[in-house]
Design a protein around this motif. Structure first.
Motif, mmCIF file in Angstrom:
data_model
loop_
_atom_site.group_PDB
_atom_site.id
_atom_site.type_symbol
_atom_site.label_atom_id
_atom_site.label_comp_id
_atom_site.label_asym_id
_atom_site.label_seq_id
_atom_site.Cartn_x
_atom_site.Cartn_y
_atom_site.Cartn_z
ATOM 1 N N ALA A 113 0.866 -1.178 0.000
ATOM 2 C CA ALA A 113 0.000 0.000 0.000
ATOM 3 C C ALA A 113 0.907 1.233 0.000
ATOM 4 O O ALA A 113 1.764 1.373 0.856
ATOM 5 N N GLU B 248 1.004 5.348 0.077
ATOM 6 C CA GLU B 248 0.180 6.520 0.374
ATOM 7 C C GLU B 248 0.330 7.587 -0.707
ATOM 8 O O GLU B 248 1.423 7.810 -1.231
ATOM 9 N N GLN B 249 -0.794 8.261 -1.046
ATOM 10 C CA GLN B 249 -0.724 9.416 -1.938
ATOM 11 C C GLN B 249 0.285 10.395 -1.353
ATOM 12 O O GLN B 249 0.342 10.502 -0.144
ATOM 13 N N LYS C 217 -0.413 -0.556 -4.777
ATOM 14 C CA LYS C 217 -1.591 0.253 -5.054
ATOM 15 C C LYS C 217 -1.556 1.508 -4.193
ATOM 16 O O LYS C 217 -1.045 1.491 -3.082
ATOM 17 N N PHE D 132 -3.166 4.549 -1.854
ATOM 18 C CA PHE D 132 -4.259 4.724 -0.911
ATOM 19 C C PHE D 132 -4.226 6.141 -0.372
ATOM 20 O O PHE D 132 -3.202 6.810 -0.403
ATOM 21 N N ASN D 133 -5.375 6.600 0.101
ATOM 22 C CA ASN D 133 -5.475 7.902 0.758
ATOM 23 C C ASN D 133 -5.355 7.698 2.255
ATOM 24 O O ASN D 133 -5.632 6.619 2.769
ATOM 25 N N THR D 134 -4.973 8.733 2.962
ATOM 26 C CA THR D 134 -4.713 8.651 4.394
ATOM 27 C C THR D 134 -5.868 8.044 5.179
ATOM 28 O O THR D 134 -5.655 7.243 6.078
ATOM 29 N N ASP D 135 -7.096 8.387 4.833
ATOM 30 C CA ASP D 135 -8.231 7.906 5.614
ATOM 31 C C ASP D 135 -8.823 6.592 5.103
ATOM 32 O O ASP D 135 -9.833 6.126 5.588
ATOM 33 N N GLU D 136 -8.184 5.987 4.135
ATOM 34 C CA GLU D 136 -8.692 4.772 3.517
ATOM 35 C C GLU D 136 -8.310 3.542 4.340
ATOM 36 O O GLU D 136 -7.259 3.493 4.972
ATOM 37 N N ASP D 137 -9.149 2.535 4.301
ATOM 38 C CA ASP D 137 -8.865 1.276 4.979
ATOM 39 C C ASP D 137 -7.830 0.506 4.149
ATOM 40 O O ASP D 137 -8.028 0.273 2.964
ATOM 41 N N VAL D 138 -6.728 0.134 4.774
ATOM 42 C CA VAL D 138 -5.649 -0.539 4.035
ATOM 43 C C VAL D 138 -5.354 -1.930 4.610
ATOM 44 O O VAL D 138 -4.224 -2.331 4.721
#
Length: 79
Positions: A5, A7-8, A25, A27-33
């Motif tokens: 994962a 991070e943007q 892939k 992911f955004n900070t608040d996204e479930d990873v």
């Protein structure tokens, strides 16, 4: 295959990891990873280490090459 994962906004890191054969892939900070093996994040502070259930690489002070090397090291430890 090791899933990473990223991070943007580190698309260059994601692309470099994909070129090495990793499944990476964004992911955004608040996204479930959940479900990833390794994470590449902007920074790690004491308050957010519990957010991840996998080892993470902090981009703070790292070049693209440093980050890819750090991911390679963590991936080798998992095999």
């Amino acid at each position: 295959m090791i899933k990473i994962a990223v991070e943007q906004p580190y698309e260059d890191v994601m692309t470099a990891l994909q070129a090495k054969g990793y499944e990476a892939k964004m992911f955004n900070t608040d996204e479930d990873v959940k479900g990833y093996d390794i994470g590449v994040v902007r920074a790690i502070n004491e308050g957010n280490t519990h957010e991840f259930d996998f080892p993470v690489v902090s981009m703070r002070g790292m070049s693209l090459e440093d980050a890819v090397d750090a991911v390679d090291q963590k991936a080798r430890l998992m095999q």
